[in-house]
Scaffold this motif. Structure first.
Motif, PDB file in Angstrom:
ATOM      1  N   LEU A   1      -9.392   8.841 -10.099  1.00  0.00           N
ATOM      2  CA  LEU A   1      -8.687   7.638  -9.674  1.00  0.00           C
ATOM      3  C   LEU A   1      -9.228   6.426 -10.434  1.00  0.00           C
ATOM      4  O   LEU A   1     -10.430   6.337 -10.697  1.00  0.00           O
TER       5      LEU A   1
ATOM      6  N   GLY B   1      -3.213   4.180 -11.500  1.00  0.00           N
ATOM      7  CA  GLY B   1      -4.311   4.573 -10.621  1.00  0.00           C
ATOM      8  C   GLY B   1      -4.723   6.020 -10.772  1.00  0.00           C
ATOM      9  O   GLY B   1      -5.738   6.433 -10.203  1.00  0.00           O
TER      10      GLY B   1
ATOM     11  N   SER C   1       0.820  -1.206   0.000  1.00  0.00           N
ATOM     12  CA  SER C   1       0.000   0.000   0.000  1.00  0.00           C
ATOM     13  C   SER C   1       0.854   1.256   0.000  1.00  0.00           C
ATOM     14  O   SER C   1       2.045   1.230   0.327  1.00  0.00           O
TER      15      SER C   1
ATOM     16  N   TYR D   1      -8.847   1.086  -2.660  1.00  0.00           N
ATOM     17  CA  TYR D   1      -8.633   2.344  -1.940  1.00  0.00           C
ATOM     18  C   TYR D   1      -9.276   2.287  -0.565  1.00  0.00           C
ATOM     19  O   TYR D   1     -10.465   1.974  -0.443  1.00  0.00           O
TER      20      TYR D   1
ATOM     21  N   SER E   1      -8.815   1.889 -11.209  1.00  0.00           N
ATOM     22  CA  SER E   1      -8.601   0.606 -10.541  1.00  0.00           C
ATOM     23  C   SER E   1      -7.445  -0.187 -11.127  1.00  0.00           C
ATOM     24  O   SER E   1      -7.166  -1.305 -10.673  1.00  0.00           O
TER      25      SER E   1
ATOM     26  N   ARG F   1      -3.839   3.849  -1.165  1.00  0.00           N
ATOM     27  CA  ARG F   1      -4.000   2.980  -2.336  1.00  0.00           C
ATOM     28  C   ARG F   1      -3.390   1.621  -2.017  1.00  0.00           C
ATOM     29  O   ARG F   1      -2.241   1.528  -1.592  1.00  0.00           O
TER      30      ARG F   1
ATOM     31  N   LEU G   1      -6.196  -2.332  -8.169  1.00  0.00           N
ATOM     32  CA  LEU G   1      -6.001  -1.315  -7.139  1.00  0.00           C
ATOM     33  C   LEU G   1      -7.267  -1.165  -6.296  1.00  0.00           C
ATOM     34  O   LEU G   1      -8.380  -1.194  -6.820  1.00  0.00           O
TER      35      LEU G   1
END
Length: 278
Positions: A209, A215, A9, A28, A211, A18, A26
């Protein structure tokens, strides 16, 4: 716990972490003063729940952007989960253990080292709460607003981080937006969806943002994607042949092996010609 090795992370703002999953997906973790939200749960390999508990001691609610294998498969390890139930059939298909293993085998170089105990047990989506446009999650000084972003899947959702002026679009739009499988919308319907999303969120965000990939995306992404839909419908795109897990499609704009557009633009669509007018 050994299964925690699948995650790493990075803090990207005061309230957002992230999380990097094993196949490049990804997630969050968003924290407020009172509680936290985890957006997406990855491929369901490794104990993401235990990993997240190392990052925050706050109560965690999970929001699934959509039901695909690489975003929703770890959800069964959490107690408070929201998903748009328009994706219930997508989730059911993609949460099948054999499909998950096939996906992982093609995306993870150390597939043979995965233990059976590392796979999160499947769970029916009927236990998940309904996620709908207009839902608001107040985390205490941090507010998340939910918007429909249908296209990649019928139940794909986007999340506006109100105070931080960030729009998290999941897989709704990116450098390789997949719109070619049986569950995705056609180009015409997808363009309408993206226009609706931009209309409702325009002026409310400065950054997007994603995925996958880095990112991060420029705020112009949605406008770029809408223009690209117009090019596809007019037959003015590059029509680069593409194949993924046995499915044949076309890439709208020429790209390199990292899916970066060779013309320097940001945002691309991989589509089926049979669904352009749908």
């Amino acid at each position: 716990m050994e299964s925690l090795k699948y995650f790493k992370s990075k803090k990207i703002s005061e309230n957002i972490i992230r999380i990097f999953g094993p196949t490049g997906e990804l997630m969050y973790l968003v924290e407020g003063d009172k509680r936290a939200v985890l957006i997406d749960t990855g491929t369901g390999v490794g104990n993401l729940s235990e990993y997240v508990k190392q990052l925050t001691n706050k109560t965690i609610t999970v929001i699934l952007t959509h039901g695909h294998v690489d975003h929703a498969s770890g959800a069964a390890n959490f107690d408070d989960v929201y998903m748009n139930h328009t994706d219930k059939e997508v989730y059911k298909e993609h949460n099948d253990l054999d499909l998950r293993k096939d996906y992982f085998k093609g995306q993870y170089k150390d597939f043979d080292k995965i233990k059976d105990s590392d796979y999160v047990e499947s769970k029916s989506s009927v236990v998940y709460k309904e996620l709908s446009e207009g839902n608001v999650f107040d985390l205490g000084g941090t507010t998340l607003e939910i918007y429909s972003a249908a296209g990649h899947t019928p139940g794909q959702m986007a999340i506006l981080f109100k105070e931080e002026r960030i729009l998290m679009v999941g897989d709704a739009a990116n450098q390789s937006t997949f719109l070619f499988d049986k569950n995705s919308l056609g180009i015409t319907s997808y363009e309408k969806s993206m226009k609706d999303l931009l209309l409702k969120t325009d002026g409310k965000f400065d950054k997007i943002l994603l995925s996958h990939g880095s990112g991060d995306a420029p705020k112009e992404l949605l406008a770029n994607i809408i223009l690209l839909c117009e090019e596809i419908k007019a037959g003015n795109d590059d029509e680069v042949p593409f194949e993924f897990m046995g499915q044949k499609a076309y890439i709208a704009k020429q790209a390199n092996t990292q899916f970066e557009r060779v013309d320097g633009g940001f945002g691309n669509i991989i589509y089926s010609k049979e669904k352009v007018n749908n």
